[in-house]
Design a protein around this motif. Sequence first.
Motif, PDB file in Angstrom:
ATOM      1  N   UNK A 255       0.857  -1.191   0.000  1.00 43.47           N
ATOM      2  CA  UNK A 255       0.000   0.000   0.000  1.00 43.47           C
ATOM      3  C   UNK A 255       0.889   1.236   0.000  1.00 43.47           C
ATOM      4  N   UNK A 256       0.580   2.209  -0.851  1.00 46.57           N
ATOM      5  CA  UNK A 256       1.311   3.471  -0.878  1.00 46.57           C
ATOM      6  C   UNK A 256       0.349   4.609  -1.184  1.00 46.57           C
ATOM      7  N   UNK A 257       0.569   5.734  -0.511  1.00 43.65           N
ATOM      8  CA  UNK A 257      -0.291   6.902  -0.680  1.00 43.65           C
ATOM      9  C   UNK A 257       0.578   8.156  -0.695  1.00 43.65           C
ATOM     10  N   UNK A 258       0.306   9.034  -1.661  1.00 44.65           N
ATOM     11  CA  UNK A 258       0.944  10.348  -1.705  1.00 44.65           C
ATOM     12  C   UNK A 258      -0.149  11.407  -1.609  1.00 44.65           C
ATOM     13  N   UNK A 259       0.026  12.353  -0.686  1.00 49.25           N
ATOM     14  CA  UNK A 259      -0.927  13.438  -0.497  1.00 49.25           C
ATOM     15  C   UNK A 259      -0.254  14.778  -0.769  1.00 49.25           C
ATOM     16  N   UNK A 260      -0.900  15.599  -1.581  1.00 40.55           N
ATOM     17  CA  UNK A 260      -0.484  16.980  -1.814  1.00 40.55           C
ATOM     18  C   UNK A 260      -1.464  17.867  -1.063  1.00 40.55           C
ATOM     19  N   UNK A 261      -0.956  18.667  -0.132  1.00 38.61           N
ATOM     20  CA  UNK A 261      -1.819  19.386   0.803  1.00 38.61           C
ATOM     21  C   UNK A 261      -1.573  20.887   0.785  1.00 38.61           C
ATOM     22  N   UNK A 262      -2.583  21.631   1.247  1.00 38.04           N
ATOM     23  CA  UNK A 262      -2.416  23.077   1.391  1.00 38.04           C
ATOM     24  C   UNK A 262      -1.787  23.384   2.736  1.00 38.04           C
ATOM     25  N   UNK A 263      -1.688  24.647   3.077  1.00 34.51           N
ATOM     26  CA  UNK A 263      -0.997  25.057   4.289  1.00 34.51           C
ATOM     27  C   UNK A 263      -1.725  24.622   5.558  1.00 34.51           C
ATOM     28  N   UNK A 264      -3.015  24.301   5.433  1.00 34.05           N
ATOM     29  CA  UNK A 264      -3.796  23.818   6.573  1.00 34.05           C
ATOM     30  C   UNK A 264      -3.782  22.298   6.691  1.00 34.05           C
ATOM     31  N   UNK A 265      -2.943  21.641   5.860  1.00 33.85           N
ATOM     32  CA  UNK A 265      -2.818  20.180   5.830  1.00 33.85           C
ATOM     33  C   UNK A 265      -4.071  19.490   5.299  1.00 33.85           C
ATOM     34  N   UNK A 267      -6.076  17.859   2.196  1.00 41.97           N
ATOM     35  CA  UNK A 267      -5.675  17.204   0.955  1.00 41.97           C
ATOM     36  C   UNK A 267      -6.264  17.924  -0.260  1.00 41.97           C
ATOM     37  N   UNK A 268      -5.387  18.273  -1.211  1.00 38.83           N
ATOM     38  CA  UNK A 268      -5.822  18.818  -2.491  1.00 38.83           C
ATOM     39  C   UNK A 268      -5.808  17.751  -3.576  1.00 38.83           C
ATOM     40  N   UNK A 269      -4.781  16.900  -3.551  1.00 38.20           N
ATOM     41  CA  UNK A 269      -4.650  15.795  -4.502  1.00 38.20           C
ATOM     42  C   UNK A 269      -4.122  14.591  -3.739  1.00 38.20           C
ATOM     43  N   UNK A 270      -4.700  13.426  -4.018  1.00 35.21           N
ATOM     44  CA  UNK A 270      -4.209  12.188  -3.412  1.00 35.21           C
ATOM     45  C   UNK A 270      -3.937  11.163  -4.506  1.00 35.21           C
ATOM     46  N   UNK A 271      -2.784  10.512  -4.415  1.00 36.84           N
ATOM     47  CA  UNK A 271      -2.384   9.500  -5.389  1.00 36.84           C
ATOM     48  C   UNK A 271      -2.193   8.176  -4.665  1.00 36.84           C
ATOM     49  N   UNK A 272      -2.903   7.148  -5.124  1.00 37.67           N
ATOM     50  CA  UNK A 272      -2.726   5.798  -4.585  1.00 37.67           C
ATOM     51  C   UNK A 272      -1.824   5.026  -5.545  1.00 37.67           C
ATOM     52  N   UNK A 273      -0.647   4.660  -5.068  1.00 43.25           N
ATOM     53  CA  UNK A 273       0.302   3.958  -5.918  1.00 43.25           C
ATOM     54  C   UNK A 273      -0.044   2.483  -6.065  1.00 43.25           C
ATOM     55  N   UNK A 274       0.337   1.902  -7.191  1.00 35.12           N
ATOM     56  CA  UNK A 274       0.184   0.470  -7.386  1.00 35.12           C
ATOM     57  C   UNK A 274       1.242  -0.268  -6.574  1.00 35.12           C
ATOM     58  N   UNK A 275       1.062  -1.572  -6.429  1.00 37.56           N
ATOM     59  CA  UNK A 275       2.069  -2.380  -5.750  1.00 37.56           C
ATOM     60  C   UNK A 275       3.400  -2.262  -6.466  1.00 37.56           C
ATOM     61  N   UNK A 276       4.485  -2.198  -5.708  1.00 38.90           N
ATOM     62  CA  UNK A 276       5.783  -1.914  -6.312  1.00 38.90           C
ATOM     63  C   UNK A 276       6.898  -2.602  -5.542  1.00 38.90           C
ATOM     64  N   UNK A 277       8.070  -2.618  -6.151  1.00 35.96           N
ATOM     65  CA  UNK A 277       9.272  -3.162  -5.527  1.00 35.96           C
ATOM     66  C   UNK A 277       9.916  -2.091  -4.655  1.00 35.96           C
ATOM     67  N   UNK A 278      10.425  -2.512  -3.504  1.00 37.36           N
ATOM     68  CA  UNK A 278      11.096  -1.628  -2.548  1.00 37.36           C
ATOM     69  C   UNK A 278      12.498  -2.171  -2.322  1.00 37.36           C
TER      70      UNK A 278
END
Length: 287
Positions: A255-265, A267-278
């Motif tokens: 599971x992976x999640x990227x959040x792009x947020x404003x100054x008040x924290x 969420x403006x944009x959220x990206x759910x990543x696919x399964x990946x190699x680490x």
Amino acid sequence: MKSRLVILFVLVAFAKANAQFDIARIEIVNIPKGGSQEIAFSRVRALFNVPIKLKNNQHLILGADYSIIDIVQIDQVEFDTGPLSDFQTFEVNLGYTKKLKNNWRLIGTLKPGVTTNSVKNTSFFRSMRLSGGLVFYKDEKETKQYDLVVGAFYNAFSGFAFPLPFIKYHKIIDEHWSYDIGFPKMNLEYTFNPKHAVKAYTTIDGFNSNLIETVTITDGVIQKFNARVLVAGFKYDYTIREHLELYFASGYIFDSTINFRDNNADDLVQVKGDNAIYLRAGIRLKI
């Protein structure tokens, strides 16, 4: 001093659990882009710690922790991700440990630090953030073949920018097998001999930062970046010589999640990543 400092680095590194105290470490983490995976991520980290013995079974730890984080590509978003290509984080490690009764030890740490996606803009020095933690450690390895850690920590740059519990029960089964149960990391380890060991693990990882170079989109201005992953895999440790160790870990991100947020924290944009190699590799000097 080894047994007394064994858990302190866990707090100093915030959930980067190790079996020994690290004097110095260089580490690379990479999430490569490939297949349907739309997020690529890399981190280079260097740190050092110096233990200073005080009186009455007390120790002070001083050190520094520096990272370069590169979000190489995020295909799911339609705005320019160029400002995300070069984060840099610097933290100072301030730790303290004191022996208590009945094989218990108190361990505390503070980590003032800064992070930026633009070293050219020195305003990031005004946004210093404080991380820290407090745990109690019980060492029963010599008589009962286990140790226990309970406490909590807060890491402003880890991707989980709120207090988290820290629990670790480490049990030595025999000369080859041992395991850790707890949060945020669990593992099962098999030691072949003094030079070679392998472990299966699960853990969380992530990164959190303010943006000095902001990004304007239709819904607002992106001023904060947050990434989190849940990963499981295998890690191999090779002891080059006494106190010097090389390690390599490969894992699978469930599971992976990227959040792009404003100054008040918010969420403006959220990206759910696919399964990946680490992938993670490094070398460390330990005691």
